[in-house]
Scaffold this motif. Sequence first.
Motif, mmCIF file in Angstrom:
data_model
loop_
_atom_site.group_PDB
_atom_site.id
_atom_site.type_symbol
_atom_site.label_atom_id
_atom_site.label_comp_id
_atom_site.label_asym_id
_atom_site.label_seq_id
_atom_site.Cartn_x
_atom_site.Cartn_y
_atom_site.Cartn_z
ATOM 1 N N GLY A 59 0.813 -1.208 0.000
ATOM 2 C CA GLY A 59 0.000 0.000 0.000
ATOM 3 C C GLY A 59 0.848 1.259 0.000
ATOM 4 N N ILE A 60 1.908 1.276 0.811
ATOM 5 C CA ILE A 60 2.812 2.430 0.858
ATOM 6 C C ILE A 60 3.476 2.648 -0.499
ATOM 7 C CG2 ILE A 60 4.961 3.295 1.867
ATOM 8 C CD1 ILE A 60 4.116 1.839 4.463
ATOM 9 N N LEU A 61 3.899 1.561 -1.139
ATOM 10 C CA LEU A 61 4.540 1.670 -2.451
ATOM 11 C C LEU A 61 3.572 2.206 -3.499
ATOM 12 C CD1 LEU A 61 6.686 -1.591 -2.600
ATOM 13 C CD2 LEU A 61 7.489 0.765 -2.327
ATOM 14 N N ILE A 62 2.296 1.822 -3.419
ATOM 15 C CA ILE A 62 1.303 2.330 -4.370
ATOM 16 C C ILE A 62 1.172 3.845 -4.235
ATOM 17 C CG2 ILE A 62 -1.171 2.418 -4.888
ATOM 18 C CD1 ILE A 62 -1.317 -0.544 -4.406
ATOM 19 N N VAL A 63 1.018 4.319 -3.004
ATOM 20 C CA VAL A 63 0.858 5.761 -2.778
ATOM 21 C C VAL A 63 2.118 6.511 -3.210
ATOM 22 C CG1 VAL A 63 0.549 7.551 -1.019
ATOM 23 C CG2 VAL A 63 -0.806 5.447 -0.927
ATOM 24 N N TRP A 64 3.286 5.994 -2.856
ATOM 25 C CA TRP A 64 4.546 6.631 -3.241
ATOM 26 C C TRP A 64 4.677 6.716 -4.761
ATOM 27 C CZ3 TRP A 64 8.834 4.651 -5.912
ATOM 28 C CH2 TRP A 64 9.987 5.466 -5.898
ATOM 29 N N SER A 65 4.308 5.626 -5.455
ATOM 30 C CA SER A 65 4.399 5.601 -6.914
ATOM 31 C C SER A 65 3.462 6.621 -7.546
ATOM 32 C CB SER A 65 4.071 4.198 -7.437
ATOM 33 O OG SER A 65 4.978 3.242 -6.944
ATOM 34 N N LEU A 66 2.262 6.759 -6.994
ATOM 35 C CA LEU A 66 1.303 7.721 -7.533
ATOM 36 C C LEU A 66 1.800 9.156 -7.347
ATOM 37 C CD1 LEU A 66 -2.045 6.072 -6.368
ATOM 38 C CD2 LEU A 66 -1.112 6.162 -8.694
ATOM 39 N N PHE A 67 2.440 9.437 -6.208
ATOM 40 C CA PHE A 67 3.041 10.763 -6.003
ATOM 41 C C PHE A 67 4.137 11.005 -7.030
ATOM 42 C CE2 PHE A 67 1.280 11.226 -1.634
ATOM 43 C CZ PHE A 67 0.922 12.562 -1.717
ATOM 44 N N ARG A 68 4.987 10.006 -7.229
ATOM 45 C CA ARG A 68 6.102 10.155 -8.167
ATOM 46 C C ARG A 68 5.611 10.351 -9.600
ATOM 47 N NH1 ARG A 68 11.443 10.824 -7.029
ATOM 48 N NH2 ARG A 68 12.011 9.416 -8.737
ATOM 49 N N LEU A 69 4.514 9.686 -9.956
ATOM 50 C CA LEU A 69 3.973 9.788 -11.310
ATOM 51 C C LEU A 69 3.083 11.010 -11.499
ATOM 52 C CD1 LEU A 69 3.080 6.023 -11.873
ATOM 53 C CD2 LEU A 69 4.988 7.288 -12.914
ATOM 54 N N GLY A 70 2.797 11.703 -10.412
ATOM 55 C CA GLY A 70 1.949 12.879 -10.506
ATOM 56 C C GLY A 70 0.475 12.571 -10.660
ATOM 57 N N GLN A 71 0.093 11.333 -10.385
ATOM 58 C CA GLN A 71 -1.321 10.934 -10.500
ATOM 59 C C GLN A 71 -2.021 11.206 -9.167
ATOM 60 O OE1 GLN A 71 -2.794 9.769 -13.421
ATOM 61 N NE2 GLN A 71 -0.831 10.396 -14.289
ATOM 62 N N LEU A 72 -2.151 12.485 -8.833
ATOM 63 C CA LEU A 72 -2.656 12.855 -7.512
ATOM 64 C C LEU A 72 -4.098 12.446 -7.301
ATOM 65 C CD1 LEU A 72 -1.069 16.426 -7.334
ATOM 66 C CD2 LEU A 72 -0.126 14.263 -6.509
ATOM 67 N N TRP A 73 -4.902 12.508 -8.363
ATOM 68 C CA TRP A 73 -6.328 12.194 -8.219
ATOM 69 C C TRP A 73 -6.566 10.737 -7.868
ATOM 70 C CZ3 TRP A 73 -8.730 8.484 -11.118
ATOM 71 C CH2 TRP A 73 -8.042 8.028 -12.249
ATOM 72 N N VAL A 74 -5.599 9.865 -8.160
ATOM 73 C CA VAL A 74 -5.778 8.434 -7.926
ATOM 74 C C VAL A 74 -5.525 8.069 -6.463
ATOM 75 C CG1 VAL A 74 -5.143 6.118 -8.720
ATOM 76 C CG2 VAL A 74 -4.959 8.046 -10.275
ATOM 77 N N ILE A 75 -4.817 8.927 -5.735
ATOM 78 C CA ILE A 75 -4.355 8.543 -4.400
ATOM 79 C C ILE A 75 -5.511 8.215 -3.460
ATOM 80 C CG2 ILE A 75 -3.157 9.353 -2.334
ATOM 81 C CD1 ILE A 75 -1.300 10.935 -4.197
ATOM 82 N N ILE A 76 -6.508 9.109 -3.364
ATOM 83 C CA ILE A 76 -7.622 8.855 -2.450
ATOM 84 C C ILE A 76 -8.419 7.613 -2.850
ATOM 85 C CG2 ILE A 76 -9.837 9.746 -1.633
ATOM 86 C CD1 ILE A 76 -8.608 12.463 -1.421
ATOM 87 N N PRO A 77 -8.838 7.475 -4.138
ATOM 88 C CA PRO A 77 -9.567 6.245 -4.487
ATOM 89 C C PRO A 77 -8.728 4.988 -4.342
ATOM 90 C CG PRO A 77 -9.130 7.575 -6.450
ATOM 91 C CD PRO A 77 -8.830 8.436 -5.255
ATOM 92 N N ALA A 78 -7.408 5.098 -4.570
ATOM 93 C CA ALA A 78 -6.549 3.919 -4.404
ATOM 94 C C ALA A 78 -6.488 3.506 -2.942
ATOM 95 C CB ALA A 78 -5.147 4.216 -4.930
ATOM 96 N N ILE A 79 -6.360 4.472 -2.043
ATOM 97 C CA ILE A 79 -6.334 4.169 -0.615
ATOM 98 C C ILE A 79 -7.677 3.605 -0.167
ATOM 99 C CG2 ILE A 79 -6.194 5.186 1.699
ATOM 100 C CD1 ILE A 79 -4.148 7.152 0.585
ATOM 101 N N ALA A 80 -8.776 4.229 -0.655
ATOM 102 C CA ALA A 80 -10.116 3.775 -0.268
ATOM 103 C C ALA A 80 -10.426 2.394 -0.824
ATOM 104 C CB ALA A 80 -11.163 4.773 -0.751
ATOM 105 N N GLY A 81 -9.937 2.107 -2.036
ATOM 106 C CA GLY A 81 -10.231 0.821 -2.660
ATOM 107 C C GLY A 81 -9.233 -0.261 -2.356
ATOM 108 N N PHE A 82 -8.099 0.104 -1.763
ATOM 109 C CA PHE A 82 -7.048 -0.864 -1.465
ATOM 110 C C PHE A 82 -7.542 -2.047 -0.638
ATOM 111 C CE2 PHE A 82 -3.086 -1.982 0.981
ATOM 112 C CZ PHE A 82 -2.418 -2.561 -0.084
ATOM 113 N N PRO A 83 -8.398 -1.839 0.380
ATOM 114 C CA PRO A 83 -8.889 -2.990 1.153
ATOM 115 C C PRO A 83 -9.690 -3.991 0.343
ATOM 116 C CG PRO A 83 -9.212 -0.954 2.386
ATOM 117 C CD PRO A 83 -8.796 -0.561 0.994
ATOM 118 N N LEU A 84 -10.140 -3.611 -0.861
ATOM 119 C CA LEU A 84 -10.931 -4.542 -1.666
ATOM 120 C C LEU A 84 -10.147 -5.799 -2.021
ATOM 121 C CD1 LEU A 84 -12.700 -2.094 -4.187
ATOM 122 C CD2 LEU A 84 -13.705 -3.189 -2.177
#
Length: 270
Positions: A59-84
Amino acid sequence: MSSKTESPTPPGDLPRQAMPQVNTLSAEDITAALKAGFADFLARPVMSGFFGLLYAVFGILIVWSLFRLGQLWVIIPAIAGFPLVAPFAAAGLYEMSRRRQANISFGWADILGVVANQRKREMGWMAFVTLFVFWVWIYQIRLWLAVILRDASFSDFGGFLNVVFFTPEGWLFLLIGTGVGAILSAVLFSVTVIAMPMLLDRETDFVTAMITSVRTVKENPVVMLTWAAIITGAMILSLVPAFLGLIVTLPVLGHTTWHLYRRAIPPVQG
């Protein structure tokens, strides 16, 4: 029953079996399953915590990668959907609980071997179902972002949060996105909560496992929805401290899910 097989099994190639019986559950079953889940965790905390740690690091790597790629809009839905995708990540925990319940000794090689072997079994097809729902979750967020927040501009994460939480358009975005997400979560919970441990426990096809899971939820709606609420609350709290709460929460929930499955579905006879 052994949870291993020698070669991949295409979906539907397993012999059709009669649908398993579904027991009637009560609140006492959740309490008993939670106690057993905690006991499993405390019995092997390092091994159980290992699976939680892997999930947290991912999960930490996903968020870090999204920051690095500049995909800021994905961070909240990725965190919210990660437990799926948590149910699929818990295969090792199910196997630990299965062996402890059967008084079978085990070590790291035994559990990791069973986890690796799942790619050859029907649980591999359940992974596609889980990940498909996760991607639907992400892309429906992207759709509503384009439709509702099309005129908004945000160049950093703070700007994105400001638009989402402090504008009427952002509130509508949250309302619709949360509603659709709740529906997707309910569907995925219904088809996986019993199916995942069932596929590890016995040789059956993934369609039968999903149907059995849905039947369990349908025949025990109050108990299963209570369990879903417990999972949701625990996972949300676990994500707050940089995913680190998952080191304990995921193992306990995984072990507990196994014991709830055992109470819901009678074991195979013979």
